[in-house]
Every structure is written in C-alpha cells, then in structure tokens.
Design a protein around this motif. Structure first.
Motif, PDB file in Angstrom:
ATOM      1  N   TYR A  28      58.359  96.758 -31.859  1.00 47.57           N
ATOM      2  CA  TYR A  28      59.559  97.602 -31.883  1.00 47.57           C
ATOM      3  C   TYR A  28      59.217  99.090 -31.749  1.00 47.57           C
ATOM      4  O   TYR A  28      58.212  99.558 -32.292  1.00 47.57           O
ATOM      5  CB  TYR A  28      60.321  97.379 -33.204  1.00 47.57           C
ATOM      6  CG  TYR A  28      61.736  97.905 -33.173  1.00 47.57           C
ATOM      7  CD1 TYR A  28      62.675  97.400 -32.269  1.00 47.57           C
ATOM      8  CD2 TYR A  28      62.143  98.923 -34.040  1.00 47.57           C
ATOM      9  CE1 TYR A  28      63.976  97.890 -32.220  1.00 47.57           C
ATOM     10  CE2 TYR A  28      63.453  99.408 -34.009  1.00 47.57           C
ATOM     11  CZ  TYR A  28      64.363  98.874 -33.094  1.00 47.57           C
ATOM     12  OH  TYR A  28      65.649  99.368 -33.052  1.00 47.57           O
ATOM     13  N   ILE A  29      60.086  99.802 -31.020  1.00 51.25           N
ATOM     14  CA  ILE A  29      59.981 101.265 -30.934  1.00 51.25           C
ATOM     15  C   ILE A  29      61.328 101.834 -31.353  1.00 51.25           C
ATOM     16  O   ILE A  29      62.371 101.491 -30.785  1.00 51.25           O
ATOM     17  CB  ILE A  29      59.647 101.727 -29.505  1.00 51.25           C
ATOM     18  CG1 ILE A  29      58.317 101.119 -29.034  1.00 51.25           C
ATOM     19  CG2 ILE A  29      59.582 103.264 -29.443  1.00 51.25           C
ATOM     20  CD1 ILE A  29      58.070 101.266 -27.535  1.00 51.25           C
ATOM     21  N   LEU A  30      61.296 102.672 -32.376  1.00 56.67           N
ATOM     22  CA  LEU A  30      62.508 103.345 -32.831  1.00 56.67           C
ATOM     23  C   LEU A  30      62.724 104.539 -31.901  1.00 56.67           C
ATOM     24  O   LEU A  30      61.858 105.421 -31.798  1.00 56.67           O
ATOM     25  CB  LEU A  30      62.261 103.792 -34.281  1.00 56.67           C
ATOM     26  CG  LEU A  30      63.423 104.095 -35.218  1.00 56.67           C
ATOM     27  CD1 LEU A  30      64.446 102.963 -35.256  1.00 56.67           C
ATOM     28  CD2 LEU A  30      62.869 104.369 -36.613  1.00 56.67           C
ATOM     29  N   LEU A  45      65.711  96.978 -38.837  1.00 57.97           N
ATOM     30  CA  LEU A  45      64.783  96.132 -38.084  1.00 57.97           C
ATOM     31  C   LEU A  45      63.369  96.733 -38.144  1.00 57.97           C
ATOM     32  O   LEU A  45      62.384  96.025 -38.394  1.00 57.97           O
ATOM     33  CB  LEU A  45      65.258  96.009 -36.629  1.00 57.97           C
ATOM     34  CG  LEU A  45      64.479  95.045 -35.737  1.00 57.97           C
ATOM     35  CD1 LEU A  45      64.512  93.625 -36.317  1.00 57.97           C
ATOM     36  CD2 LEU A  45      65.077  95.036 -34.318  1.00 57.97           C
ATOM     37  N   ALA A  46      63.283  98.052 -37.949  1.00 60.56           N
ATOM     38  CA  ALA A  46      61.983  98.737 -38.039  1.00 60.56           C
ATOM     39  C   ALA A  46      61.369  98.460 -39.408  1.00 60.56           C
ATOM     40  O   ALA A  46      60.180  98.131 -39.530  1.00 60.56           O
ATOM     41  CB  ALA A  46      62.167 100.240 -37.830  1.00 60.56           C
ATOM     42  N   GLN A  47      62.208  98.561 -40.423  1.00 62.25           N
ATOM     43  CA  GLN A  47      61.748  98.343 -41.784  1.00 62.25           C
ATOM     44  C   GLN A  47      61.201  96.927 -41.990  1.00 62.25           C
ATOM     45  O   GLN A  47      60.155  96.751 -42.629  1.00 62.25           O
ATOM     46  CB  GLN A  47      62.947  98.563 -42.706  1.00 62.25           C
ATOM     47  CG  GLN A  47      62.557  99.053 -44.048  1.00 62.25           C
ATOM     48  CD  GLN A  47      63.767  99.191 -44.953  1.00 62.25           C
ATOM     49  OE1 GLN A  47      63.700  98.716 -46.065  1.00 62.25           O
ATOM     50  NE2 GLN A  47      64.851  99.811 -44.520  1.00 62.25           N
ATOM     51  N   SER A  48      61.882  95.958 -41.419  1.00 56.21           N
ATOM     52  CA  SER A  48      61.434  94.582 -41.650  1.00 56.21           C
ATOM     53  C   SER A  48      60.097  94.314 -40.963  1.00 56.21           C
ATOM     54  O   SER A  48      59.234  93.637 -41.522  1.00 56.21           O
ATOM     55  CB  SER A  48      62.511  93.565 -41.248  1.00 56.21           C
ATOM     56  OG  SER A  48      62.729  93.636 -39.865  1.00 56.21           O
ATOM     57  N   PHE A  49      59.891  94.869 -39.795  1.00 57.32           N
ATOM     58  CA  PHE A  49      58.572  94.716 -39.155  1.00 57.32           C
ATOM     59  C   PHE A  49      57.481  95.374 -40.012  1.00 57.32           C
ATOM     60  O   PHE A  49      56.403  94.809 -40.213  1.00 57.32           O
ATOM     61  CB  PHE A  49      58.564  95.346 -37.758  1.00 57.32           C
ATOM     62  CG  PHE A  49      59.268  94.519 -36.708  1.00 57.32           C
ATOM     63  CD1 PHE A  49      58.838  93.226 -36.413  1.00 57.32           C
ATOM     64  CD2 PHE A  49      60.356  95.030 -36.004  1.00 57.32           C
ATOM     65  CE1 PHE A  49      59.471  92.457 -35.445  1.00 57.32           C
ATOM     66  CE2 PHE A  49      61.002  94.273 -35.035  1.00 57.32           C
ATOM     67  CZ  PHE A  49      60.565  92.988 -34.750  1.00 57.32           C
ATOM     68  N   LEU A  50      57.776  96.564 -40.493  1.00 60.34           N
ATOM     69  CA  LEU A  50      56.767  97.304 -41.271  1.00 60.34           C
ATOM     70  C   LEU A  50      56.433  96.579 -42.573  1.00 60.34           C
ATOM     71  O   LEU A  50      55.270  96.499 -42.974  1.00 60.34           O
ATOM     72  CB  LEU A  50      57.259  98.729 -41.545  1.00 60.34           C
ATOM     73  CG  LEU A  50      57.313  99.623 -40.288  1.00 60.34           C
ATOM     74  CD1 LEU A  50      58.188 100.852 -40.512  1.00 60.34           C
ATOM     75  CD2 LEU A  50      55.894 100.033 -39.863  1.00 60.34           C
TER      76      LEU A  50
END
Ligand code: TXA
Ligand code: MG
Length: 321
Positions: free
Chosen positions: A160-162, A10-15
C-alpha cells in the motif's frame, strides 16, 4: 503493484501486521514500518536494498511522545523541536533501549522527527508504535516526491501507498544534533540553516563525510540518476556536448534554451524561487533520467537559503562511483 489511496485505516492494518507502507511527508515519501518491530525494520533494509550500517529515522506524532524513545533532550534541541515540529527537522538524541539496534545501526543516538503531513500525522496519532521510514527509493537513487514515484520503484514490493499528493518541501529533512556543547548539522535539508541559527545561534555544518557511517546519508554518491549527470556552466556544457555529438537534456534554475526541444529541458523555477526549485528538483531529475538522452547537464543554484541543500543534492547526483 501496490494499492494507492488515502485509506488511513488500511495503512494502519498493514503496519500492525508488520508490513510496509509508502507514506507522504512534507519532505519526501517514506517507506514506513513499525520501528519497534525488528522484523519490520529488517524488511525496510531489504526492500530498499540499503546497507544496515545506514540508520533510519523514527517518526512520531508529537514532541510529547519523543520521551518514549530518548533518554535525554538537550534544551537547545528542545527549542528547535518546539519551533519547527511538525516539520522538516530531524534531531539526533540519545536513545532508550526500547529502540531496536537495527534502527540506529547500533549507534547511541536515534534520529527522530515529527513530519508535517495531515494524513501521516493522523496515521501516527492512531498507531501505538512509531514508524521507521527512510525515503521510499532504492538505495542511492533519487528520493520520491509523489506516490507514483514510489509505485514505479517499490510498487512490486509493498502492499500500500498512502497518497498525500506532491511533497510541499521536496528535499529531505535537515538533520541536527549536538557534539559537546555545539549544535551540528549533519545533513542540509528542507529547514534552512538561517532558520535554525535564528533560534539557537551559530551552528557547525558537518555534512560531508564520504563513506563514514557516523553521518550516513552523506555517502558521496547519492540521490543519483542512472544517466551521467554533469554540473557546470550550462552554456559552456551545452556547446561542448553539441560539438562532441552527444544527445543531452538540461536542468536549469530558471533559464529556457530556445534552440533546444522543450521535452529535453526543465527550469526548476522560472521566477527564481528556491522553494519552488526544491519542490521540483527530484521529480525533474527523474523525468530527465527517463528521457532518451545520453547525458544530463545541470547548473548549481545560488548558495543561499534552500539553495545550499539543493546544491548538496546536485553535487551528490554528479558524483560517480
Ligand atoms: O525527510 C526525511 O528525513 C525523510 C522522510 C521520509 O522523513 N527520510 C529520510 O530518511 O530522508 P533516509 O533514511 O533516506 O535518510 C536518513 C538519514 C540517513 O542519512 C541516515 O544515515 C541518517 O539520517 N541517520 C539516521 N539515524 C542516524 C543516527 N542515529 N545517527 C546519524 N545519522 C543518522
Ligand atoms: Mg534517503
């Protein structure tokens, strides 16, 4: 509110979409965006309210990948990278044109680091681009060492916050570069000077340049709580503030003050361990800043090992204006 979780995909898709994500590192949490996308980089400055003359650190997954972004890697700095990456070391190296001007604020060197946190390392390995990431706090305020700190201040602005738990080191990376043949430390941080000197011999410390953006994060007033923050001998300060009728809180290295309420004091390390003190420093400063008192009283640590970097942050917190 940002979503908080451990979903790397999910983090990757936002980035990939150009958006920003809070990421854990061993030092402090970062506010990350695609370093090769000028729009994402611009969004970082805007979100943090940070002046664009203050350049960003580029984060990548390995020593081997640094060659994509830098045109030269002096032998001494290579030795440091090999020894301390992944870890709390940032190197200033001549940049390749692929690095956007906005990342370096137009300077010839780019700051690079391989952070040591399993979630973020996996994220960086999977991404095709490096991440530009300043500490995830509004400009000038205390750096975040937990996901909740990021949420409290930037949660409204990012998706998002990892969540990688509390930061193991708790102080920002040590920034190192070369001038002529000399190794220079531009910011004291989580890697001790002694550890660096064990590898490359004596170094020069040039960590104080007031408002000079050549060595930026070194702006005098930084890492600062909103409340007045006074540094000195605690017993003297306490007696003085009591006599003046002030309501205060106390940040000590190891001492507890029995005559004061528990909730108005924090000892960074009762066993006088500087690593533990570093881990606790920023969250303690935040907690006391949120405590309903008028002023925070604090003392310096011993000037050895990590104590130097901790004292640097305490002194900057105490500077006003
Ligand atoms: O531990 C850290 O370094 C954290 C984590 C997230 O990696 N990051 C961090 O970033 O502390 P930031 O932006 O809060 O501080 C980076 C410092 C700034 O003081 C900046 O001025 C300096 O690095 N810096 C970045 N690029 C530079 C450059 N090209 N030349 C000189 N200083 C640079
Ligand atoms: Mg910062």
């Amino acid at each position: 509110m940002a979503l908080i979780g451990t979903d790397i995909d999910l983090a990757q898709s936002f980035l990939k979409n150009g958006q920003l994500v809070g990421i854990p590192t061993e030092t402090v949490y970062g506010l990350a965006g695609n370093a090769l996308n000028p729009e994402s980089v611009a969004l970082i400055f805007e979100t943090k309210n940070r002046p664009t003359f203050d350049p960003l650190i580029l984060h990548t997954s390995s020593f081997e990948r640094v060659g994509e972004f830098v045109s030269d890697f002096p032998e001494e700095l290579k030795q440091l990278a090999k020894k301390f990456w992944p870890g709390p070391l940032t190197l200033l190296l001549p940049r390749k044109p692929i690095v956007p001007d906005l990342v370096t604020s137009g300077l010839n060197r780019v700051a690079v680091r391989v952070p040591n946190h399993p979630l973020t390392l996996t994220l960086l390995e999977q991404l095709e681009f490096p991440l530009a990431a300043p500490s995830a706090n509004p400009f000038g305020y205390i750096s975040p060492t937990q996901a909740a700190h990021v949420e409290a201040q930037l949660g409204e602005k990012i998706p998002y916050i990892l969540d990688g738990g509390p930061c193991a080191v708790g102080l920002e990376s040590t920034i190192v570069g070369m001038e002529d043949e000399e190794i220079v430390i531009y910011r004291l941080g989580g890697l001790e000077i002694g550890e660096i000197e064990d590898v490359v011999g004596p170094v020069k410390v040039k960590d104080h340049s007031s408002s000079n953006p050549a060595a930026p994060g070194q702006l005098d007033s930084h890492y600062a709580p909103r409340k007045p923050f006074l540094l000195g001998d605690l017993k003297t300060l306490i007696a003085k503030k009591q006599a003046e009728g002030f309501d205060f809180a106390v940040l000590s290295f190891s001492d507890a003050f029995v005559q004061m309420p528990q909730e108005k004091q924090i000892a960074l390390s009762p066993s006088r361990d500087l690593h533990e003190a570093a881990q606790n420093l920023f969250s303690a400063m935040r907690k006391l800043d949120e405590t309903p008192v008028q002023v925070i009283l604090a003392e310096l640590m011993p000037e050895t090992g990590l104590g130097r970097a901790i004292n640097d942050r305490l002194r900057r917190a105490a500077v006003k204006g």
